[in-house]
Scaffold this motif. Structure first.
Motif, short mmCIF file in Angstrom:
data_model
loop_
_atom_site.label_atom_id
_atom_site.label_comp_id
_atom_site.label_asym_id
_atom_site.label_seq_id
_atom_site.Cartn_x
_atom_site.Cartn_y
_atom_site.Cartn_z
N GLU A 115 7.67 -11.78 17.44
CA GLU A 115 6.78 -10.73 16.52
C GLU A 115 7.81 -10.07 15.38
O GLU A 115 9.09 -10.20 15.81
N LEU A 116 7.16 -10.18 14.39
CA LEU A 116 7.85 -9.73 13.14
C LEU A 116 6.82 -8.53 12.52
O LEU A 116 5.47 -8.62 12.66
N ILE A 117 7.52 -7.60 11.80
CA ILE A 117 6.69 -6.58 11.15
C ILE A 117 7.18 -6.73 9.61
O ILE A 117 8.49 -6.77 9.23
N TYR A 118 6.14 -6.59 8.99
CA TYR A 118 6.26 -6.61 7.16
C TYR A 118 5.87 -5.42 6.76
O TYR A 118 4.97 -4.76 6.90
N TYR A 119 6.71 -4.82 5.74
CA TYR A 119 6.14 -3.69 5.08
C TYR A 119 6.11 -3.80 3.58
O TYR A 119 6.69 -4.77 2.98
N PHE A 120 4.88 -3.29 3.17
CA PHE A 120 4.47 -3.43 1.79
C PHE A 120 4.18 -2.30 1.05
O PHE A 120 3.60 -1.20 1.83
N ASP A 121 4.81 -1.90 0.10
CA ASP A 121 4.85 -0.81 -0.78
C ASP A 121 3.49 -1.10 -1.48
O ASP A 121 3.23 -1.95 -2.44
N ILE A 122 2.26 -0.39 -1.27
CA ILE A 122 1.14 -0.37 -1.72
C ILE A 122 0.48 0.78 -2.64
O ILE A 122 -0.71 0.90 -3.11
N THR A 123 1.76 1.59 -3.01
CA THR A 123 1.42 2.56 -3.90
C THR A 123 0.53 2.21 -5.39
O THR A 123 -0.41 3.29 -5.43
N SER A 124 0.67 1.00 -5.74
CA SER A 124 0.03 0.80 -7.23
C SER A 124 -1.24 0.85 -6.92
O SER A 124 -2.21 0.98 -8.00
N PHE A 125 -1.88 0.44 -5.68
CA PHE A 125 -3.45 0.09 -5.66
C PHE A 125 -4.14 1.03 -4.47
O PHE A 125 -5.16 0.95 -4.28
N PHE A 126 -3.23 1.73 -3.71
CA PHE A 126 -3.92 2.42 -2.60
C PHE A 126 -4.88 3.40 -3.11
O PHE A 126 -4.61 3.93 -3.89
N GLY A 127 -6.23 3.28 -2.48
CA GLY A 127 -7.13 4.14 -2.83
C GLY A 127 -7.87 3.95 -4.12
O GLY A 127 -8.89 4.61 -4.42
N LYS A 128 -7.46 2.75 -4.61
CA LYS A 128 -8.28 2.11 -5.93
C LYS A 128 -9.26 1.28 -5.46
O LYS A 128 -8.75 0.10 -5.02
N PHE A 129 -10.52 1.28 -5.76
CA PHE A 129 -11.48 0.27 -5.46
C PHE A 129 -12.02 -0.36 -6.70
O PHE A 129 -12.28 0.11 -7.65
#
Length: 124
Positions: free
Chosen positions: A110-124
């Motif tokens: 099992e692996l856990i990956y972390y992604f910084d999604i600040t640039s697009f979070f909440g934008k549609f």
């Protein structure tokens, strides 16, 4: 308004989670400045929140699939070579992170990956 955005984000996540990936390269990809169709990856390996992969995208429709493409390039096809265990969202200060927990099919690691999604979070 925030509830509507969260509902839309959850719907998008379910849509993406139901799609498969195609297998590409099964070795770590260079994240110093990798671009895929207008999406860029910088930052670290993604194996900790301090070393998160930073995804720059215009919106969630581009950014969320990029997370799964990144994992697919490392580990192969989703549903065949690895499976999603859990995905969660974490806010830390002014940053937003997607945390994707996977299990490799071959050895059940099992692996856990972390992604910084600040640039697009909440934008549609």
């Amino acid at each position: 308004m925030k509830t509507l955005k969260n509902s839309i984000l959850i719907s998008v996540l379910f849509l993406i989670l139901s799609c498969g990936n195609t297998k590409s390269v099964v070795k770590p990809i260079e994240t110093s400045k990798k671009e895929t169709q207008g999406v860029s990856f910088t930052g670290g390996s993604g194996l900790s929140i301090e070393d998160a992969v930073i995804i720059k995208a215009k919106n969630s429709m581009e950014g969320i699939p990029a997370e799964y493409n990144y994992i697919g390039k490392l580990h192969g096809r989703r549903g065949l070579d690895w499976r999603l265990v859990q995905q969660s969202l974490q806010h830390q200060g002014k940053k937003s992170y997607d945390i994707i927990h996977i299990q490799l099919t071959s050895d059940k690691k099992e692996l856990i990956y972390y992604f910084d999604i600040t640039s697009f979070f909440g934008k549609f």
